[in-house]
Scaffold this motif. Structure first.
Motif, short mmCIF file in Angstrom:
data_model
loop_
_atom_site.label_atom_id
_atom_site.label_comp_id
_atom_site.label_asym_id
_atom_site.label_seq_id
_atom_site.Cartn_x
_atom_site.Cartn_y
_atom_site.Cartn_z
N THR A 11 0.68 -12.59 -6.83
CA THR A 11 -0.38 -11.24 -5.71
C THR A 11 -0.80 -11.09 -4.82
O THR A 11 -1.01 -11.74 -4.15
CB THR A 11 -1.72 -10.36 -6.60
OG1 THR A 11 -2.15 -11.24 -6.90
CG2 THR A 11 -0.61 -10.34 -8.30
N GLU A 55 5.07 -6.61 -3.91
CA GLU A 55 4.66 -5.63 -3.61
C GLU A 55 4.56 -6.26 -2.12
O GLU A 55 4.39 -4.81 -1.25
CB GLU A 55 3.21 -5.15 -3.96
CG GLU A 55 1.75 -6.48 -2.58
CD GLU A 55 0.29 -6.78 -3.91
OE1 GLU A 55 -0.14 -6.32 -3.24
OE2 GLU A 55 0.16 -7.46 -4.62
N GLY A 70 8.87 -4.42 3.48
CA GLY A 70 7.54 -5.16 3.69
C GLY A 70 7.54 -6.40 4.40
O GLY A 70 8.90 -7.58 5.06
N ASP A 134 -3.11 -6.86 5.30
CA ASP A 134 -3.89 -7.21 4.67
C ASP A 134 -4.57 -6.04 4.83
O ASP A 134 -5.90 -5.98 4.19
CB ASP A 134 -4.40 -8.69 3.59
CG ASP A 134 -4.62 -9.24 4.14
OD1 ASP A 134 -3.79 -9.62 5.46
OD2 ASP A 134 -5.76 -9.38 4.58
N THR A 159 1.95 -7.06 5.71
CA THR A 159 2.44 -6.84 4.37
C THR A 159 3.89 -5.56 4.49
O THR A 159 4.15 -5.71 3.55
CB THR A 159 1.28 -6.03 3.95
OG1 THR A 159 1.00 -4.82 4.56
CG2 THR A 159 0.42 -6.76 3.75
N GLU A 160 3.27 -5.04 5.52
CA GLU A 160 5.06 -4.26 6.48
C GLU A 160 5.16 -3.96 7.89
O GLU A 160 3.76 -3.84 8.32
CB GLU A 160 3.75 -2.80 5.18
CG GLU A 160 5.32 -2.19 5.32
CD GLU A 160 4.64 -0.50 4.84
OE1 GLU A 160 5.72 -0.19 3.46
OE2 GLU A 160 3.99 -0.11 4.90
#
Length: 263
Positions: A11, A55, A70, A134, A159-160
Motif C-alpha cells: 500500500t 493503487e 498511475g 502522495d 502516484t499519477e
C-alpha cells in the motif's frame, strides 16, 4: 553491490512509512537505480520497492478527458492501454529502450529520475501534464528543475500523471543505436489554446520547452512555420556522440518531423 535491506510494501501508506526510515530509497522499475547500485553511485541502506502497490498502477480517462496513468505503470502497459486515447504518448512509450526495459521501467520512475535524455519528461512537459504525488499536485512546468533534479521532496512518491489530450501530437527522436536513448528528441503537441514543444537529450539543463517553435506553431501548425527556426548551440550537450551545434541542428529537424507526422 553491497548489503542492504529490501522492503516491498503493498500500500502507499506502507511505502511512505518505509521511506521515512534513514537512508531508505524508492525503487520503481530499477532501470536506472540498479546500475547505479552496481557502480556504487547510490548506496541506500534500504530499498523500498513500489512494484507491489496496485493503487498506483493503471491507465484510465477522467471526467475532464485526461489520460491518467498511475506512477507505477510500466512503459509496456502505457504503450498498450493509452493507444486508443493518446496515440502519441503510447507511441513514445512503445519505443523506450527494449522489451526488457519496457516491461520493468515505469513512468513515475522515469519522471522522478529526470534523466536529461529520458523520453517521458518531454511528453509531460509538452502535454502540460499534472504530476500527482502522495501529498500534492505539481504542474509539469514547475516539476523539472535541471539535469536529474525535480521539485520532488525526499520520500515523495509520484502516484499519477494526468495528460490533457491534444488535437494533434507526435514524438520524434533521433536514437542512439546502442542505448536507444534519444540523442535529441522532440514532443510537439497542438492544443486549442496553442502549441507546446518540449525537447530532451540536447540541453545541459535537461528537458526544456522551445518557446520560439511554440510561438510559430501556435499561429500556424505547419512545417513551413518552423522551417527557418534554429535553436542556439549555447548550453547544449557536447560529448563523443554529438557536438552542441549538431544537437541544436537536430532540435529543428526533429520538430519539423514531429509536425509533419501529424498533418
Amino acid at each position: 553491490m553491497y548489503e542492504f535491506e529490501f522492503a516491498r510494501p503493498t500500500t502507499l501508506a506502507e511505502a511512505k512509512a518505509a521511506l521515512a526510515e534513514e537512508d531508505a530509497q524508492a525503487l520503481a522499475g530499477g532501470q536506472t537505480l540498479i546500475p547505479s547500485l552496481k557502480a556504487r553511485l547510490a548506496m541506500p541502506s534500504t530499498l523500498v520497492s513500489l512494484s507491489g502497490i496496485p493503487e498506483i498502477k493503471g491507465v484510465c480517462i477522467d471526467d475532464e478527458g485526461r489520460v491518467c496513468i498511475g506512477g507505477g505503470t510500466t512503459h509496456a502497459t502505457v504503450a498498450r492501454e493509452a493507444a486508443a486515447h493518446y496515440p502519441a504518448l503510447a507511441s513514445l512509450a512503445g519505443r523506450i529502450g527494449d522489451p526488457a526495459v519496457r516491461s520493468r521501467g515505469t513512468i513515475g520512475g522515469s519522471l522522478a529520475n529526470n534523466d536529461p535524455s529520458a523520453c517521458y519528461p518531454p511528453a509531460a512537459l509538452g502535454s502540460g501534464a499534472l504530476i500527482i504525488t502522495d501529498s500534492r499536485e505539481i504542474a509539469a512546468d514547475d516539476f523539472f528543475a535541471g539535469m536529474f533534479e525535480t521539485a520532488l521532496e525526499e520520500g515523495e512518491i509520484i502516484t499519477e500523471v494526468r495528460f490533457p489530450v491534444p488535437e494533434r501530437a507526435r514524438y520524434e527522436k533521433f536514437a542512439q543505436p546502442a542505448s536507444r536513448f534519444p540523442l535529441v528528441a522532440v514532443f510537439a503537441a497542438k492544443y486549442a489554446d496553442g502549441a507546446r514543444v518540449a525537447v530532451t537529450g540536447a540541453s545541459e539543463e535537461g528537458v526544456f520547452r522551445w518557446t520560439a517553435a511554440e510561438e510559430a506553431l501556435s499561429s500556424d501548425w505547419s512545417v513551413e512555420a518552423v522551417e527557418e527556426l534554429k535553436a542556439e548551440a549555447d548550453g547544449m550537450i557536447g560529448d563523443i556522440h554529438a557536438s552542441p551545434e549538431y544537437r541544436a541542428h537536430l532540435i529543428g529537424v526533429m520538430t519539423r518531423r514531429a509536425v509533419a507526422a501529424t498533418l
